[in-house]
Design a protein around this motif. Structure first.
Motif, PDB file in Angstrom:
ATOM      1  N   VAL A  84     -12.994   2.272   9.338  1.00 14.21           N
ATOM      2  CA  VAL A  84     -12.892   0.966   8.691  1.00 14.21           C
ATOM      3  C   VAL A  84     -11.447   0.668   8.324  1.00 14.21           C
ATOM      4  O   VAL A  84     -10.713   1.557   7.895  1.00 14.21           O
ATOM      5  N   THR A  85     -11.060  -0.572   8.531  1.00 10.97           N
ATOM      6  CA  THR A  85      -9.763  -1.070   8.077  1.00 10.97           C
ATOM      7  C   THR A  85     -10.037  -2.149   7.041  1.00 10.97           C
ATOM      8  O   THR A  85     -10.740  -3.112   7.320  1.00 10.97           O
ATOM      9  N   TYR A  86      -9.497  -1.942   5.844  1.00  7.69           N
ATOM     10  CA  TYR A  86      -9.618  -2.932   4.782  1.00  7.69           C
ATOM     11  C   TYR A  86      -8.422  -3.874   4.873  1.00  7.69           C
ATOM     12  O   TYR A  86      -7.278  -3.427   4.889  1.00  7.69           O
ATOM     13  N   LEU A  87      -8.691  -5.156   4.914  1.00  4.22           N
ATOM     14  CA  LEU A  87      -7.639  -6.167   4.969  1.00  4.22           C
ATOM     15  C   LEU A  87      -7.523  -6.794   3.587  1.00  4.22           C
ATOM     16  O   LEU A  87      -8.459  -7.430   3.089  1.00  4.22           O
ATOM     17  N   ILE A  88      -6.379  -6.565   2.967  1.00  5.69           N
ATOM     18  CA  ILE A  88      -6.173  -6.924   1.560  1.00  5.69           C
ATOM     19  C   ILE A  88      -5.275  -8.160   1.470  1.00  5.69           C
ATOM     20  O   ILE A  88      -4.212  -8.207   2.106  1.00  5.69           O
ATOM     21  N   PRO A  89      -5.662  -9.168   0.675  1.00  8.06           N
ATOM     22  CA  PRO A  89      -4.801 -10.339   0.491  1.00  8.06           C
ATOM     23  C   PRO A  89      -3.395  -9.913   0.037  1.00  8.06           C
ATOM     24  O   PRO A  89      -3.249  -8.972  -0.755  1.00  8.06           O
ATOM     25  N   HIS A  90      -2.374 -10.571   0.554  1.00  8.01           N
ATOM     26  CA  HIS A  90      -0.987 -10.178   0.286  1.00  8.01           C
ATOM     27  C   HIS A  90      -0.668 -10.108  -1.196  1.00  8.01           C
ATOM     28  O   HIS A  90      -0.010  -9.172  -1.654  1.00  8.01           O
ATOM     29  N   ASP A  91      -1.144 -11.081  -1.975  1.00  7.46           N
ATOM     30  CA  ASP A  91      -0.807 -11.090  -3.393  1.00  7.46           C
ATOM     31  C   ASP A  91      -1.465  -9.942  -4.146  1.00  7.46           C
ATOM     32  O   ASP A  91      -0.875  -9.353  -5.051  1.00  7.46           O
ATOM     33  N   VAL A  92      -2.669  -9.583  -3.759  1.00  5.29           N
ATOM     34  CA  VAL A  92      -3.376  -8.461  -4.379  1.00  5.29           C
ATOM     35  C   VAL A  92      -2.679  -7.148  -4.021  1.00  5.29           C
ATOM     36  O   VAL A  92      -2.419  -6.311  -4.883  1.00  5.29           O
ATOM     37  N   TYR A  93      -2.359  -6.988  -2.747  1.00  6.11           N
ATOM     38  CA  TYR A  93      -1.673  -5.781  -2.278  1.00  6.11           C
ATOM     39  C   TYR A  93      -0.323  -5.640  -2.982  1.00  6.11           C
ATOM     40  O   TYR A  93       0.009  -4.570  -3.506  1.00  6.11           O
TER      41      TYR A  93
END
Length: 185
Positions: A84-93
């Motif tokens: 699995v690859t988790y795609l995280i919103p830029h601002d959250v990351y």
């Protein structure tokens, strides 16, 4: 009616492409599907992955979507894990990037051996999504957000990795490409 196309006979994987499903659809198609009624691992791996996702989401506060690949997204009755690859919103990351405790825990969650040691058969990767939102800004010099070139590179790299599969012994007619699932949240 199935939400996923049939697995390719040569590789027992999805045809090349990215196929969007919800959590419930993933469970219906890849855990409880008629083809998998004899599986001794799929239900447990699905539950372990849900726990892993809950941990990532609780730590960061948000996950945009996920990409699933590997034997869990194939016709293999008893896969060994879920990729699995988790795609995280830029601002959250970015908000957690400088927090060493969060960074260390995320590193652990993205390490297969650590996950297995915690009772989770999950092989995870955690990627930042780009800040650049407008399509027309992608090709304009100076319009793309700083650092997004590397972000797009990483997304493209994992997209390409997830569309590859191991060569089937004795099969010279397959190009060893496969599809994967995008879990929409």
């Amino acid at each position: 009616m199935p939400l996923l196309p049939p697995f390719l006979p040569a590789t027992d994987t999805l045809p090349p492409g990215r196929f969007p499903l919800s959590w419930a659809d993933v469970e219906t198609e890849l855990v409880k599907g008629e083809r998998f009624t004899g599986s001794t691992t799929r239900t447990a791996i699905f539950e372990e992955w849900k726990y892993h996702f809950t941990t990532v989401e609780a730590l960061l506060g948000a996950v945009s979507r996920m990409w699933l690949a590997g034997s869990f997204v194939s016709g293999k009755i008893d896969p060994g894990d879920v990729d699995v690859t988790y795609l995280i919103p830029h601002d959250v990351y970015d908000a957690h990037e400088t927090d060493s405790d969060v960074a260390e825990y995320l590193d652990n969650l993205g390490t297969r051996d650590w996950c297995v040691g915690q009772g989770m058969r999950v092989d995870a990767y955690i990627l930042r999504l780009p800040e650049t939102a407008r399509f027309r800004d992608l090709g304009v010099t100076g319009a793309m957000a700083p650092g997004d070139r590397e972000v797009f590179y990483q997304l493209g790299l994992y997209d390409e990795i997830w569309q590859r599969c191991r060569a089937t012994p004795g099969n010279t007619q397959s190009d060893n490409r496969r599809g994967y699932v995008e879990v929409l949240l």
